[in-house]
Design a protein around this motif. Structure first.
Motif, PDB file in Angstrom:
ATOM      1  N   PRO A 305      41.321  44.898  57.847  1.00  0.00           N
ATOM      2  CA  PRO A 305      40.752  43.683  58.425  1.00  0.00           C
ATOM      3  C   PRO A 305      41.822  42.818  59.091  1.00  0.00           C
ATOM      4  CG  PRO A 305      40.939  43.451  56.057  1.00  0.00           C
ATOM      5  CD  PRO A 305      41.302  44.879  56.372  1.00  0.00           C
ATOM      6  N   SER A 306      41.371  41.887  59.916  1.00  0.00           N
ATOM      7  CA  SER A 306      42.291  40.983  60.593  1.00  0.00           C
ATOM      8  C   SER A 306      43.107  40.204  59.582  1.00  0.00           C
ATOM      9  CB  SER A 306      41.496  39.997  61.457  1.00  0.00           C
ATOM     10  OG  SER A 306      42.293  38.917  61.871  1.00  0.00           O
ATOM     11  N   THR A 783      38.375  40.969  63.831  1.00  0.00           N
ATOM     12  CA  THR A 783      37.488  41.941  63.176  1.00  0.00           C
ATOM     13  C   THR A 783      36.297  41.232  62.545  1.00  0.00           C
ATOM     14  OG1 THR A 783      38.876  41.930  61.179  1.00  0.00           O
ATOM     15  CG2 THR A 783      39.340  43.595  62.842  1.00  0.00           C
ATOM     16  N   GLY A 784      36.429  40.767  61.319  1.00  0.00           N
ATOM     17  CA  GLY A 784      35.316  40.105  60.656  1.00  0.00           C
ATOM     18  C   GLY A 784      35.752  39.513  59.339  1.00  0.00           C
ATOM     19  N   ALA A 789      34.574  48.185  53.823  1.00  0.00           N
ATOM     20  CA  ALA A 789      34.488  49.017  55.015  1.00  0.00           C
ATOM     21  C   ALA A 789      33.085  49.147  55.602  1.00  0.00           C
ATOM     22  CB  ALA A 789      35.056  50.397  54.712  1.00  0.00           C
ATOM     23  N   PHE A 790      32.040  49.107  54.804  1.00  0.00           N
ATOM     24  CA  PHE A 790      30.707  49.316  55.358  1.00  0.00           C
ATOM     25  C   PHE A 790      29.850  48.057  55.303  1.00  0.00           C
ATOM     26  CE2 PHE A 790      32.325  53.483  54.507  1.00  0.00           C
ATOM     27  CZ  PHE A 790      31.906  54.216  55.601  1.00  0.00           C
ATOM     28  N   HIS A 791      30.494  46.940  55.065  1.00  0.00           N
ATOM     29  CA  HIS A 791      29.772  45.670  55.080  1.00  0.00           C
ATOM     30  C   HIS A 791      29.451  45.286  56.515  1.00  0.00           C
ATOM     31  CE1 HIS A 791      28.907  41.398  54.443  1.00  0.00           C
ATOM     32  NE2 HIS A 791      28.716  41.706  53.175  1.00  0.00           N
ATOM     33  N   GLY A 792      28.356  44.576  56.708  1.00  0.00           N
ATOM     34  CA  GLY A 792      27.948  44.169  58.048  1.00  0.00           C
ATOM     35  C   GLY A 792      28.938  43.255  58.732  1.00  0.00           C
ATOM     36  N   ASN A 793      29.788  42.592  57.972  1.00  0.00           N
ATOM     37  CA  ASN A 793      30.788  41.690  58.551  1.00  0.00           C
ATOM     38  C   ASN A 793      32.195  42.290  58.548  1.00  0.00           C
ATOM     39  OD1 ASN A 793      28.973  39.191  56.792  1.00  0.00           O
ATOM     40  ND2 ASN A 793      28.889  39.515  59.005  1.00  0.00           N
ATOM     41  N   GLN A 797      32.828  41.032  64.625  1.00  0.00           N
ATOM     42  CA  GLN A 797      33.314  40.161  65.694  1.00  0.00           C
ATOM     43  C   GLN A 797      34.150  40.913  66.724  1.00  0.00           C
ATOM     44  OE1 GLN A 797      34.730  36.162  64.537  1.00  0.00           O
ATOM     45  NE2 GLN A 797      34.117  36.627  62.437  1.00  0.00           N
ATOM     46  N   ALA A 798      34.462  42.182  66.458  1.00  0.00           N
ATOM     47  CA  ALA A 798      35.416  42.904  67.297  1.00  0.00           C
ATOM     48  C   ALA A 798      34.915  43.109  68.724  1.00  0.00           C
ATOM     49  CB  ALA A 798      35.751  44.252  66.668  1.00  0.00           C
TER      50      ALA A 798
END
Length: 828
Positions: A305-306, A783-784, A789-793, A797-798
């Motif tokens: 993630p970011s 990213t979010g 890894a499989f979460h909707g967020n 945002q990518a």
């Protein structure tokens, strides 16, 4: 079955088994690791109820009645979404990655143990303000409350399950304040000024005479690219915005030197290419609302993630005991907001890039080293590194008065001449008060409180831009910046003489450049020079970025002012500008070269090209390929591998000057015998090689080439994304995404000419704050919010980030609640 086929069948069976196991792990683990975001939870340690509202992007806004509850809840929320990332970071900063990943990370751990980031953090925490220590404790309680509610590692994140299969992972310990403070050392290391430049100069010197090495580090072009601060000087021990330097006659000498610098044989000094960021602030004089606008987009390595986590931290009622109403970008693992706005002020960061680290060459003999004619004892300590699946490794860390000896753990930092060791002196290896600064910034209500908060920001030294709801804008340079007895920090220096030691005290904060409400009506920072050295005498650095981004932003702001009042949409458009600042110099030189064959059609793409590097641009694809070949053909034969050009605006300046010297030795390819190449030979070869490369990769139709087909962003998981196991990488990595821009465009999507066109560094987030109505502010993360890894967020945002879109940056209670799709209530 033939033996090769039997071997293939076994391999295939193993791979299929691994895929099935991983699939089972994902199915079992993935949803168990998702956080609870609705309903109610008990959080022992709270003093009163806390509410957490999340919008569709998963961005939390936390409401509490006390500061301790606020930061405890922040720790809980960070752990919900990003605990594995937090745990990975604390292992990284402590030099303990081998406990998770085995021997593959042992060299990294040795380097971190040698520098001792965590040891410094352990010394730093007791020296922080009592209030700060209390908030760090509260944050840790929140993280540990989440850990207590999730006792099994497999419930916390898919990553732990994968590591179990590989024999690593272990059981996470409780979170501590030191874990939070240590991450600030990692931030300082990422923005550590010119250590690599010092090393590269020394490495280049092994192949080239000093005057040719200095050609590769030209001086900052003050005549073409303005510094950040263009008013004031140090007067009576303080920086005075109204004062002017007395020695104005030196300006003529500086101008003459700038003219002479166009002659390649007189080039000297240095540049800083690498870490970047943009920020600017515009006075209400030029905006539609009559209030300031502030923009920021720090450029960091792309990761998933970011590095950032968006959040709002709100005291329900602002009191002296609970003074926080702040929205912005946070670091998971660290309480508070790093970049953002309160209900009254906004601020942004870019890397100031002062020279805060030096390499000292040492003469070590056994357990002593030479200093001013005497032998002093080398400080030594043992570090034990646990290795998953292997034996514990013990290393001995040695230090001199200048710092830890790093030559055995950083391979490029090699001693030379009379020296047999290299020490690193770096301001971040001394305890500081940056953690205090974060909380002070988060509650600052005006310019004076902001400046007081900035005075605590020791490392990394940043350019801070400021705006407030009253209409004031400003700039402040903070940080612990050393004063050297001799030298300018551009080359490794002998430590045994004592002649290059640092003074006990750094540059006083009151002497650092500062501006409020400048005459221009706007302030731009983009890692360019802070102030002209004719105006300001304390040495900040000689290794600046060269001002291509900052000057482009200034130009776009001036153009926008001419068209009429500026709004937040205009600020966002400037952030998306893809113009290549060197195209106007290089393209005419390319067009003058005699060229024949199919490359002529490719070169025609550049005829009339405006320099924009949109992802659909064929001209941008070809220009950047030509630029890549110009650099590799010109310099790779002359320089050791680690000192070769990676691209960026330092090389713009180097090549700009070489274009005026067609016979310069750098143009000659030293690998060809009985042949001396000149400028036009290399440019011609670059045009042809670029055409051949793109024809092979993108097809023969030059008009169908697209920059975005070469220049793509692969979002790689920060730890397991490069595991080498394809099914594991597929679980965590995302992309690729085609993206426009380039390394020193305003939309700074960096790439390395030595390795290809893939994106290596990005605007890690973007933010535009409207001080007329904070709810009109906008932001985006790379990213979010989620690290699962499989979460909707996880990376929602990518794609918006790649398009240049921004999301609403809600901060007022009514807007936050209206946008909320989840509400979680925490109770004591």
């Amino acid at each position: 079955m033939p033996r090769p086929l039997r071997w293939f069948a076994r391999v295939l069976t193993v791979l299929l088994a691994l895929v099935l196991v991983l699939a089972g792990v994902v199915v079992y683990t993935v949803r168990k690791s998702f956080p609870q975001v609705d309903g109610s939870l008990r959080l022992p340690g709270l003093t009163s109820n806390v509410e957490i509202y999340r919008d569709k992007s998963g961005i939390p806004h936390i409401y509490a009645d006390s500061a301790a509850d606020l930061f405890m809840a922040q720790g809980f929320v960070h752990a919900q979404d990003r605990f594995f990332e937090m745990d990975f970071r604390r292992h990284l900063t402590a030099g303990r990655l081998s406990e998770l990943f085995g021997a593959s990370t042992l060299d990294n751990d040795k380097a971190l143990r040698t520098m001792g980031w965590r040891r410094v953090a352990e010394q730093e925490v007791p020296e922080l303000a009592q209030e700060t220590r209390g908030y760090l404790d509260a944050y840790a309680k929140g993280v540990n409350a989440w850990l207590s509610a999730n006792p099994n590692a497999s419930d916390r994140s898919v990553e732990y399950s994968i590591l179990k299969l590989q024999g690593g992972g272990g059981t996470p310990e409780k979170w501590t304040p030191v874990d939070s403070v240590a991450w600030l050392k990692a931030m300082a290391w990422d923005l550590r000024s010119n250590v690599e430049d010092e090393i590269d100069r020394a490495l280049a010197l092994t192949r080239l005479p000093r005057e040719r090495v200095e050609q590769l580090y030209p001086g900052y072009p003050y005549d073409r690219h303005l510094p950040i601060v263009n008013e004031g000087t140090v007067l009576q021990g303080r920086f005075d915005q109204q004062a002017e330097p007395r020695l104005r006659g030196n300006r003529a000498l500086a101008d003459a030197a700038g003219t002479l610098a166009d002659v390649p044989s007189t080039m000297s000094t240095a540049d800083r290419s690498g870490a970047g960021s943009n920020s600017w602030v515009i006075s209400g004089e030029y905006t539609t609302s009559g209030k300031p606008l502030l923009a920021n987009d720090p450029h960091l390595s792309a990761q998933l993630p970011s590095v950032w986590y968006q959040a709002g931290l709100h005291c329900r009622k602002i009191t002296e005991a609970c003074p926080y109403d702040v929205t912005g970008f946070t670091f998971s693992g660290v309480p508070g907001v790093i970049i953002g706005h309160t209900d009254k002020i906004a601020w942004g960061f870019t890397n100031l890039g002062p020279d805060v680290a030096d390499l000292f060459l040492e003469q070590v003999d056994g357990d002593t080293y030479l200093y001013k004619g005497s032998r002093l004892p080398v400080e030594a300590r043992e570090e034990k590194i646990k290795v998953a699946g292997g034996k514990t490794v013990t290393i001995t860390v040695k230090s001199t008065r200048h710092g830890p000896l790093i030559n055995e753990v950083i391979p490029t930092a090699k001693p030379s001449g009379e020296a047999n060791a290299v020490a690193l002196q770096w301001t971040a290896l001394t305890p500081g008060r940056t953690a205090d600064a974060i909380f002070a910034l988060n509650k600052a209500a005006d310019w004076q409180e902001f400046k007081a908060a900035a005075s605590l920001f020791d490392v990394p030294s940043q350019n801070l831009v400021y705006a407030d709801t009253s209409g004031k804008i400003g700039y402040q340079a903070p940080g612990r910046i050393p004063v050297r007895a001799n030298g300018d920090g551009t080359w490794p220096v002998p430590g045994w003489t004592g002649a290059y030691d640092w003074n006990p005290a750094p540059i006083p904060y009151d002497q650092l450049p500062s501006v409020e409400d400048p005459a221009d009506g706007f302030i731009v920072t983009a890692n360019n020079a802070v102030i002209d050295p004719e105006r300001y005498k304390p040495l900040l650095t000689k290794d600046w970025s060269y001002g291509y981004r900052s000057e482009r932003i200034r130009t776009l702001i001036k153009e926008a002012i001419k068209k009429g009042p500026i709004d937040a949409a205009t600020m966002s458009e400037i952030q998306q500008d893809t113009s290549n600042g060197f195209a106007e110099t290089l393209v005419p030189a390319l067009m003058r070269v005699d060229l024949a064959g199919p490359s002529v059609q490719a070169r025609d793409l550049l005829n009339g090209w405006d320099g924009e590097q949109g992802q659909d641009s064929a001209a941008a694809a070809y220009f950047n390929a030509v630029w890549r070949h110009v650099l590799t053909l010109t310099f790779d034969d002359d320089l050791p591998e680690s000192a070769r050009p990676t691209g960026g605006d330092r090389w713009y300046e180097v090549v700009r000057r070489l274009l005026e010297a067609p016979e310069d030795p750098f143009w000659d390819d030293t690998t060809t015998k009985n042949l001396t190449e000149t400028r036009d030979d290399i440019l011609r070869q670059a045009l042809a090689s670029a055409h051949q490369e793109l024809a092979d990769r993108l097809g023969e139709d030059v008009k169908a080439w697209r920059w975005g087909d070469l220049h793509r962003l692969e979002l790689v998981h920060g730890s397991l994304g490069t595991s080498g196991i394809a099914p594991v990488e597929a679980l965590f990595n995302r992309g690729p995404l085609p993206v426009g821009g380039g390394k020193d465009a305003v939309n700074a999507t960096g790439w390395n000419v030595q390795s290809g066109y893939e994106i290596t560094a990005v605007p890690s987030m973007r933010m535009v704050v409207d001080l007329s109505d904070l709810d009109k502010s906008r932001w985006i993360n790379l990213t979010g919010a989620s690290g699962h890894a499989f979460h909707g967020n996880y990376w929602d945002q990518a794609e918006a980030w790649a398009r240049g879109d921004l999301l609403p940056m809600w901060s007022k209670p009514e807007s936050v609640k209206k946008a909320a799709v989840h509400t979680l209530r925490l109770s004591p």
